[in-house]
Every structure is written in structure tokens, then in C-alpha cells.
Design an enzyme around this catalytic site. Structure first.
Site, PDB file in Angstrom:
ATOM      1  N   HIS A  99       8.800  -3.067   0.134  1.00  0.00           N
ATOM      2  CA  HIS A  99       9.157  -1.690  -0.249  1.00  0.00           C
ATOM      3  C   HIS A  99      10.043  -1.756  -1.482  1.00  0.00           C
ATOM      4  CE1 HIS A  99      10.567   2.463   0.028  1.00  0.00           C
ATOM      5  NE2 HIS A  99       9.553   2.661   0.827  1.00  0.00           N
ATOM      6  N   ASP A 156       4.211   2.021   7.084  1.00  0.00           N
ATOM      7  CA  ASP A 156       2.749   1.969   7.261  1.00  0.00           C
ATOM      8  C   ASP A 156       2.301   0.855   8.185  1.00  0.00           C
ATOM      9  OD1 ASP A 156       2.837   2.943   3.914  1.00  0.00           O
ATOM     10  OD2 ASP A 156       2.119   4.171   5.567  1.00  0.00           O
TER      11      ASP A 156
END
Ligand code: SDX
Length: 424
Positions: free
Chosen positions: A313, A370
Site C-alpha cells: 500500500h 483487498d
């Protein structure tokens, strides 16, 4: 506080601005005028594009807050429509405000018959995200008066409208893919339950009659709660790629639904919201826990473009707090929703290896939102090509809230970066 920059013997000072929390910023708005030079930051790894009081992320601590409220508290104790109210109005609703907003979303969930016909034009094999972004862009033709929104009331109407219609459009896309008649929303069902209803019901609003069939025959509260929590976890995330896209389109003065459609298209990419679909495809491709090591090896190989989807991320250099909540939800729902134990086993093995492997530790690569959402969505009977549309349903409130913040900023300018020219 100031920063001093010396260029060619010329000494320049720039203010350092401090927010309520998080990194300070170096205000370089006059830098080009002062120096004739640009700053250079492809991908905006060190750039703040705006000031905002909507969402706060602390990437090092793995902290996420909407309007100051911790995501853990909102996911646990507030339904999604109330979280939408919080983002739009900067305060949690009273009981009557909550009921009123819920009721408004129910009434606005319906779609103009003309727009419904658009879905007949799509091939059944069309990806739901292509259908969804087209339908949302087409919405701007039906609500052209939203082009010039000035006062708060019409902002609230524009926002409630798109938040309410997205689930209906997503369910239409799903049913178009199956070649079955669409189901209009049921005014007697709450936002999240209504989405599952529009996905599952047979024409006339009926459900499966045969006992013992694998397909869900009704809508269980535990399923509504799980999906409601997933919508809340996706509601906003400061200046991510799709929100930046929405703000960029908003800065030109385009229709708000054109901006949301642009956001949907940006989210579709597998480096962003499209990762949730890729995670399940990847777990299915890995197929068995004994294959995990070879895929981890590929993910670490600089010469192999293979990446572990759902890992890493730009902001979180610790566990994504949303991933933690989803992992907890997975454990809680494993039996109740009969989660796919084979996929879970592979996912847990990937996480176990990755979190102890130098390559991932050195780069602060942790599971992101996710990585875990797909196993739960699969258990809710949602096909993986609809996962990113689920992300859209959750995120639309964040996009319209960020859109409003930009429109209300008298100093907002059209987004127009420059470049380092390396051509002839
Ligand atoms: C979302 O921004 C947001 O807030 C997004 C989001 C939201 O709510 O809006 O949180 C939603 O988009 C979550 C992210 C979903 N995407 C994925 O899961 C796709 C897989 N992850 C990556 O592609 C990547 O981690 C990104 C795109 C998420 C972040 O990319 P960055 O910040 O540009 O990091 P990078 O590509 O520069 O990677 C840094 C290093 C590189 O190695 P080196 O060149 O330093 O040797 O880490 C490596 C990368 O190769 N790396 C990975 C990896 N992610 C980064 N290696 C293997 N597998 C991965 N997943």
C-alpha cells in the site's frame, strides 16, 4: 515554521504548514514563479494535493478515521447509511436523521426506465465495471441540473441520489450478465439488504423454492451485516488514485456524475480497487497450499512482473486496519457463511510466509483491504467480476464528499501539473 532552499546562490524561504494531525507540508505554491523550476514527483509519493478534514490515515500506525471517528468503532457500531451521513454532514445522525436519510436512499434507489434500457445494449459478457461507469456517466444526462450546484441543499440531493442509485445499477449489471430480468429496488428494504435482494430475487420478488439448493434462498441478517461492514470499510480513503481522479474532473467544472464515472474507471485498475477481483483469481490460480512458495518467489523476483495482489500500500506501512477488521469478520463468519476453506487456507499461508519474509518486511508490504474482502463476498454469492463494483458502492459516498469539499474551497484551482520535457 519555514524551510530555506538555496538555488544558484539564491536563498528562498517557503512556509511549512501544519495540520491537526499527520505530516506537515512544505508550501511551494510560488516555487515556479520564484525559480522558473518545477518540483518533480511522478506518482505523487511526496505530494499533498489539497487540505481536507474528511478522512485521516496514519500509515505507520495503521490508523484510519472518518471525520475523526476510528474505523473500528464505525464498522462495529454504525450501519453504512449512518456512516454516509457522517461523511456528508461531519456528524453522526440522530435517530430521526438516520431514519430520514435511510428513507431518502430507499426512495432514490429507482432508475429511470430510459436508463434501464441502456443495459439491454451491453453484451452479456460485458464487465460490470464497464456497465457501471457507462450508466453513471449517462446519469448526468438525466440530472443535468446538477451541473451547477451551489447551495448545500442541492449538494445533499445530488449525493443522496447517486449513493442510492449505484447499488441498483450494480445489481442491473449483474443481472444483465446472467441474461435475467432486472429487479427494481424494494422500498421496504434497507440499502444493503436491498442490494442483495436485487441480486437474488426472481421476477416478482420471489426467492428459490427448491430446498437444499446451494444458491441463497433468502437474505440472512448476518449477510446484510457483513456486507454493510464491507461498504463502511470502503467508504473513503483520503487522496487515493480514484478520489484524485474525481477531484481532478471536479476541478474542471464537469458534471458531478461525470466525475464519479471517472472515479469508477480509475478504481477498476488492478493496482487499485480492481485488486479485490485479482486476489481471488490469484488464490484460485495458486490452487493449493503447496504452490504458495513458488508464487512468493515470483512476487520477489524483480524480473517477474507478478505481484502478490492484495499486498502492499502506498500509505500503510503497517497492517491496513480495514484488512484487520475483515480478517476478524472472516474468522467470525467462517462457519456461518461457509467460507471457502481452501481459499482461506491459501490466503493464510501467503500471509504467514509474506509477513516473515525479508523481502516483504523490508518493503513494509502487508495485506491490504483487498486481500480479505473477496472470500467473504464469494460466500455472499457475489461473483468476482462484481467485487470492484462492491468497492464502488462503498466508495461513492467518499467521492461525492471529496467532490463537495473541493467545490466549497474558494481557492480550488483547475488541476494542471507540468512536466520534465525530455523530447526533441
Ligand atoms: C487500494 O491508495 C489507496 O488508499 C488505495 C486503497 C483505497 O482504499 O482507495 O487503499 C485501495 O487500491 C489498495 C491497494 C490494492 N492494490 C493491490 O493490492 C495491488 C498489489 N499492490 C501493489 O501493486 C502496490 O503495493 C501498490 C500499487 C498498492 C502500491 O504501490 P507503490 O506505493 O507505488 O509501491 P511500489 O510499487 O513502489 O512498491 C515498493 C516496492 C517495490 O519493490 P522495489 O522496487 O523497491 O524492489 O515494493 C514492491 C515493489 O516491487 N511491491 C510488491 C508489491 N507491492 C509493492 N512486490 C510484490 N507484491 C506486491 N504486491
Amino acid at each position: 515554521m519555514k524551510a530555506v532552499i538555496e538555488i544558484d546562490g539564491k536563498r528562498l524561504e517557503y512556509p511549512i504548514l501544519e495540520g491537526t494531525r499527520g505530516p506537515k507540508v512544505l508550501d511551494i505554491r510560488t516555487f515556479y514563479k520564484d525559480t522558473g523550476m518545477f518540483t518533480y514527483d511522478p506518482g505523487f509519493t511526496s505530494t499533498a494535493s489539497c487540505s481536507s478534514d474528511i478522512t485521516f490515515i496514519n500509515g505507520e500506525q495503521g490508523e484510519l478515521r472518518y471525520r475523526g471517528y476510528p474505523i473500528e468503532e464505525l464498522a462495529k457500531s454504525h450501519r453504512y447509511s449512518d456512516v454516509c451521513y457522517l461523511l456528508l454532514n461531519s456528524k453522526l445522525p440522530s435517530k430521526e436523521e438516520s431514519d430520514e436519510f435511510d428513507n431518502e436512499l430507499r426512495h432514490r434507489a429507482f432508475i429511470d426506465e430510459g436508463l434501464r434500457k441502456l443495459f439491454d445494449a451491453f453484451p452479456r459478457t460485458a464487465h460490470p465495471m464497464a456497465m457501471l461507469s457507462s450508466a453513471v456517466s449517462a446519469l448526468s444526462a438525466f440530472y443535468f441540473d446538477h451541473l451547477d450546484i451551489s447551495e448545500d441543499e442541492s449538494f445533499q440531493e445530488m449525493s443522496a441520489r447517486i449513493i442510492a442509485k449505484i447499488p441498483t445499477l450494480a445489481a442491473f449489471a449483474y443481472r444483465r450478465g446472467l441474461g435475467i430480468p432486472i429487479i427494481q429496488p424494494d422500498i421496504d428494504r434497507y440499502f444493503t439488504e436491498n442490494f442483495l435482494y436485487m441480486m437474488r430475487a426472481y421476477p416478482g420478488g420471489k426467492f428459490h423454492r427448491e430446498v437444499g439448493k446451494k444458491a441463497p434462498t433468502t437474505i440472512r441478517d448476518i449477510e446484510v451485516k457483513a456486507l454493510d461492514t464491507i461498504f463502511t470499510l470502503h467508504a473513503d480513503h483520503e487522496q487515493n488514485a480514484s478520489t484524485t481522479t474525481v477531484r481532478t474532473v471536479a476541478s474542471t467544472g464537469a458534471h458531478p456524475y461525470a466525475a464519479i464515472s471517472a472515479g469508477i474507471n480509475a478504481l477498476w485498475g488492478r493496482a487499485h480497487g480492481g485488486a479485490n477481483e485479482s486476489v481471488i483469481a490469484q488464490l484460485e490460480m495458486i490452487g493449493d497450499i503447496k504452490n504458495v512458495d513458488s508464487f512468493i518467489k515470483r512476487a520477489k523476483d524483480p524480473n517477474d512482473s507478478f505481484r502478490l495482489m492484495g499486498f502492499g500500500h502506498r500509505v500503510y506501512k503497517n497492517f491496513d486496519p480495514r484488512a484487520k477488521i475483515l480478517k476478524g469478520l472472516q474468522d467470525q463468519l467462517k462457519d456461518e457463511l461457509n467460507l471457502d476453506s481452501r481459499l482461506l487456507e491459501i490466503a493464510n499461508r501467503i500471509e504467514e510466509i509474506a509477513l516473515s519474509d525479508e523481502y516483504f518486511i523490508k518493503r513494509n508490504l502487508y495485506p491490504n483491504i483487498d486481500f480479505y474482502s473477496g472470500v467473504i463476498l464469494t460466500a455472499l454469492g457475489i461473483p468476482k467480476n462484481l467485487f470492484t463494483a462492491i468497492f464502488v458502492i462503498g466508495r461513492t459516498v467518499g467521492w461525492v464528499t471529496q467532490w463537495m469539499e473541493l467545490k466549497k474551497d474558494p481557492k480550488a484551482k483547475i488541476a494542471r501539473p507540468r512536466q520534465l520535457y525530455i523530447g526533441k
